[in-house]
Design a protein around this motif. Sequence first.
Motif, PDB file in Angstrom:
ATOM      1  N   ALA A   5       2.843  20.040  13.565  1.00 28.02           N
ATOM      2  CA  ALA A   5       3.995  20.550  14.878  1.00 28.02           C
ATOM      3  C   ALA A   5       4.380  19.038  15.762  1.00 28.02           C
ATOM      4  CB  ALA A   5       2.591  20.884  15.784  1.00 28.02           C
ATOM      5  N   ARG A   6       5.134  19.179  16.205  1.00 31.45           N
ATOM      6  CA  ARG A   6       6.187  18.440  16.376  1.00 31.45           C
ATOM      7  C   ARG A   6       6.495  18.168  17.936  1.00 31.45           C
ATOM      8  NH1 ARG A   6      12.186  16.047  17.473  1.00 31.45           N
ATOM      9  NH2 ARG A   6      11.761  14.266  16.577  1.00 31.45           N
ATOM     10  N   ILE A   7       5.465  17.245  18.295  1.00 32.61           N
ATOM     11  CA  ILE A   7       5.609  17.136  20.185  1.00 32.61           C
ATOM     12  C   ILE A   7       6.176  16.447  20.561  1.00 32.61           C
ATOM     13  CG2 ILE A   7       3.726  17.142  22.259  1.00 32.61           C
ATOM     14  CD1 ILE A   7       1.854  17.538  19.984  1.00 32.61           C
ATOM     15  N   VAL A   8       7.293  16.561  21.548  1.00 33.33           N
ATOM     16  CA  VAL A   8       7.960  15.749  22.874  1.00 33.33           C
ATOM     17  C   VAL A   8       7.952  15.966  23.688  1.00 33.33           C
ATOM     18  CG1 VAL A   8      10.789  16.029  22.863  1.00 33.33           C
ATOM     19  CG2 VAL A   8      10.606  16.217  21.042  1.00 33.33           C
ATOM     20  N   ARG A   9       7.890  15.051  24.199  1.00 36.35           N
ATOM     21  CA  ARG A   9       7.518  15.606  26.730  1.00 36.35           C
ATOM     22  C   ARG A   9       8.094  14.467  26.487  1.00 36.35           C
ATOM     23  NH1 ARG A   9       3.495  13.988  22.663  1.00 36.35           N
ATOM     24  NH2 ARG A   9       3.576  11.717  23.027  1.00 36.35           N
ATOM     25  N   THR A  10       8.744  15.230  28.449  1.00 38.85           N
ATOM     26  CA  THR A  10       8.963  14.389  29.246  1.00 38.85           C
ATOM     27  C   THR A  10       8.283  14.018  30.254  1.00 38.85           C
ATOM     28  OG1 THR A  10      10.799  15.634  29.609  1.00 38.85           O
ATOM     29  CG2 THR A  10      11.524  14.140  28.156  1.00 38.85           C
ATOM     30  N   GLY A  11       8.685  13.490  31.451  1.00 41.86           N
ATOM     31  CA  GLY A  11       7.856  13.450  32.630  1.00 41.86           C
ATOM     32  C   GLY A  11       8.201  12.783  33.638  1.00 41.86           C
ATOM     33  N   SER A  12       7.673  12.706  35.032  1.00 42.14           N
ATOM     34  CA  SER A  12       8.098  11.593  35.868  1.00 42.14           C
ATOM     35  C   SER A  12       8.011  10.351  35.174  1.00 42.14           C
ATOM     36  CB  SER A  12       7.388  12.045  36.924  1.00 42.14           C
ATOM     37  OG  SER A  12       5.851  11.184  36.661  1.00 42.14           O
ATOM     38  N   VAL A  67       9.167  18.709  31.076  1.00 43.19           N
ATOM     39  CA  VAL A  67       9.123  19.655  29.298  1.00 43.19           C
ATOM     40  C   VAL A  67       8.525  18.775  28.425  1.00 43.19           C
ATOM     41  CG1 VAL A  67      10.855  20.442  28.108  1.00 43.19           C
ATOM     42  CG2 VAL A  67      11.737  19.473  30.521  1.00 43.19           C
ATOM     43  N   LEU A  68       7.567  20.185  27.903  1.00 41.76           N
ATOM     44  CA  LEU A  68       7.011  20.244  26.908  1.00 41.76           C
ATOM     45  C   LEU A  68       7.292  21.076  25.591  1.00 41.76           C
ATOM     46  CD1 LEU A  68       3.844  18.792  26.133  1.00 41.76           C
ATOM     47  CD2 LEU A  68       4.524  21.113  24.952  1.00 41.76           C
ATOM     48  N   ILE A  69       8.019  19.800  24.539  1.00 42.75           N
ATOM     49  CA  ILE A  69       8.215  21.274  23.692  1.00 42.75           C
ATOM     50  C   ILE A  69       7.417  20.644  22.291  1.00 42.75           C
ATOM     51  CG2 ILE A  69      10.467  21.932  21.909  1.00 42.75           C
ATOM     52  CD1 ILE A  69      12.505  19.619  23.759  1.00 42.75           C
ATOM     53  N   LEU A  70       6.981  22.492  21.954  1.00 43.91           N
ATOM     54  CA  LEU A  70       6.271  22.239  20.631  1.00 43.91           C
ATOM     55  C   LEU A  70       6.650  23.468  19.798  1.00 43.91           C
ATOM     56  CD1 LEU A  70       2.959  21.708  19.664  1.00 43.91           C
ATOM     57  CD2 LEU A  70       2.439  23.586  21.164  1.00 43.91           C
ATOM     58  N   ARG A  71       6.924  22.479  18.588  1.00 42.32           N
ATOM     59  CA  ARG A  71       7.814  23.083  17.575  1.00 42.32           C
ATOM     60  C   ARG A  71       6.540  22.950  16.652  1.00 42.32           C
ATOM     61  NH1 ARG A  71      10.676  21.221  12.722  1.00 42.32           N
ATOM     62  NH2 ARG A  71      12.157  22.471  12.030  1.00 42.32           N
ATOM     63  N   VAL A  72       6.346  24.148  16.299  1.00 39.43           N
ATOM     64  CA  VAL A  72       4.985  24.173  14.716  1.00 39.43           C
ATOM     65  C   VAL A  72       5.462  25.644  14.087  1.00 39.43           C
ATOM     66  CG1 VAL A  72       2.993  25.217  14.613  1.00 39.43           C
ATOM     67  CG2 VAL A  72       3.268  24.359  16.722  1.00 39.43           C
ATOM     68  N   TRP A  73       5.248  25.007  12.595  1.00 36.05           N
ATOM     69  CA  TRP A  73       6.166  25.741  11.279  1.00 36.05           C
ATOM     70  C   TRP A  73       4.548  25.650  10.533  1.00 36.05           C
ATOM     71  CZ3 TRP A  73       7.451  21.050  12.859  1.00 36.05           C
ATOM     72  CH2 TRP A  73       7.455  19.509  12.315  1.00 36.05           C
ATOM     73  N   SER A 114      -1.085  18.793  12.771  1.00 35.87           N
ATOM     74  CA  SER A 114      -1.237  19.569  11.452  1.00 35.87           C
ATOM     75  C   SER A 114      -2.965  19.605  12.578  1.00 35.87           C
ATOM     76  CB  SER A 114      -1.325  18.200  10.832  1.00 35.87           C
ATOM     77  OG  SER A 114      -3.081  17.579  10.039  1.00 35.87           O
ATOM     78  N   ALA A 115      -3.222  19.997  12.989  1.00 27.20           N
ATOM     79  CA  ALA A 115      -5.081  19.887  13.864  1.00 27.20           C
ATOM     80  C   ALA A 115      -4.861  20.779  15.162  1.00 27.20           C
ATOM     81  CB  ALA A 115      -5.967  18.929  14.301  1.00 27.20           C
ATOM     82  N   VAL A 116      -5.113  21.723  15.274  1.00 24.46           N
ATOM     83  CA  VAL A 116      -5.175  22.518  16.008  1.00 24.46           C
ATOM     84  C   VAL A 116      -5.644  21.925  17.722  1.00 24.46           C
ATOM     85  CG1 VAL A 116      -5.777  25.006  17.633  1.00 24.46           C
ATOM     86  CG2 VAL A 116      -5.194  24.867  15.199  1.00 24.46           C
ATOM     87  N   ASP A 117      -6.792  21.364  17.175  1.00 18.84           N
ATOM     88  CA  ASP A 117      -7.423  20.554  18.359  1.00 18.84           C
ATOM     89  C   ASP A 117      -6.842  19.388  19.002  1.00 18.84           C
ATOM     90  OD1 ASP A 117      -9.822  21.861  18.817  1.00 18.84           O
ATOM     91  OD2 ASP A 117     -10.996  20.839  17.066  1.00 18.84           O
ATOM     92  N   ASP A 118      -5.732  18.324  18.114  1.00 23.55           N
ATOM     93  CA  ASP A 118      -5.586  17.709  18.287  1.00 23.55           C
ATOM     94  C   ASP A 118      -3.682  18.125  19.353  1.00 23.55           C
ATOM     95  OD1 ASP A 118      -6.681  15.614  17.210  1.00 23.55           O
ATOM     96  OD2 ASP A 118      -5.426  16.093  15.146  1.00 23.55           O
ATOM     97  N   VAL A 119      -2.947  19.200  19.012  1.00 28.11           N
ATOM     98  CA  VAL A 119      -1.982  20.142  19.925  1.00 28.11           C
ATOM     99  C   VAL A 119      -2.243  20.278  21.139  1.00 28.11           C
ATOM    100  CG1 VAL A 119      -0.271  21.699  19.845  1.00 28.11           C
ATOM    101  CG2 VAL A 119      -1.036  20.865  17.622  1.00 28.11           C
ATOM    102  N   LEU A 120      -3.567  20.780  21.356  1.00 24.31           N
ATOM    103  CA  LEU A 120      -4.566  20.965  22.465  1.00 24.31           C
ATOM    104  C   LEU A 120      -4.713  20.160  23.509  1.00 24.31           C
ATOM    105  CD1 LEU A 120      -6.730  24.019  21.551  1.00 24.31           C
ATOM    106  CD2 LEU A 120      -4.055  24.642  22.812  1.00 24.31           C
ATOM    107  N   THR A 121      -4.804  18.796  22.793  1.00 21.51           N
ATOM    108  CA  THR A 121      -5.175  17.765  23.792  1.00 21.51           C
ATOM    109  C   THR A 121      -3.808  17.060  24.138  1.00 21.51           C
ATOM    110  OG1 THR A 121      -7.349  16.385  22.333  1.00 21.51           O
ATOM    111  CG2 THR A 121      -5.632  15.413  23.014  1.00 21.51           C
ATOM    112  N   ALA A 122      -3.108  17.220  23.336  1.00 18.94           N
ATOM    113  CA  ALA A 122      -1.897  16.716  23.821  1.00 18.94           C
ATOM    114  C   ALA A 122      -0.818  17.290  24.965  1.00 18.94           C
ATOM    115  CB  ALA A 122      -0.675  16.770  22.641  1.00 18.94           C
ATOM    116  N   VAL A 123      -0.622  18.474  24.467  1.00 20.26           N
ATOM    117  CA  VAL A 123      -0.060  19.666  26.051  1.00 20.26           C
ATOM    118  C   VAL A 123      -1.521  19.151  27.375  1.00 20.26           C
ATOM    119  CG1 VAL A 123      -0.365  21.853  26.648  1.00 20.26           C
ATOM    120  CG2 VAL A 123       0.221  21.400  24.212  1.00 20.26           C
ATOM    121  N   ARG A 124      -2.680  18.998  27.379  1.00 18.17           N
ATOM    122  CA  ARG A 124      -3.650  19.036  28.097  1.00 18.17           C
ATOM    123  C   ARG A 124      -3.499  17.955  28.425  1.00 18.17           C
ATOM    124  NH1 ARG A 124      -7.339  20.836  30.748  1.00 18.17           N
ATOM    125  NH2 ARG A 124      -8.016  22.208  29.037  1.00 18.17           N
TER     126      ARG A 124
END
Length: 75
Positions: free
Chosen positions: A27-34, A10-16, A44-54
């Motif tokens: 953006a606050r990013i909360v991640r879970t996985g195996s 689960v990845l929760i991405l909260r952006v304001w 606070s940068a689009v590239d940082d958010v995209l990198t975290a998701v990828r």
Amino acid sequence: MEIPSERTGVLILRVWVEDGRADGFRARIVRTGSRGQAPPSAASAVDDVLTAVRTWLDQLLETDRCEPGKCGPDG
């Protein structure tokens, strides 16, 4: 609904929007996985958010780390 694999996450991405910031948002990013839950992070940068998701998705889909019996609750 049946879950087809033990590898889930689960990845929760909260952006304001924040006025006065150079990028205009946070953006606050909360991640879970195996491998369990990772500590929350902020960006606070689009590239940082995209990198975290990828990175999260790459780790979740990585098959070399999940050999049969090595991942999941019994492995």
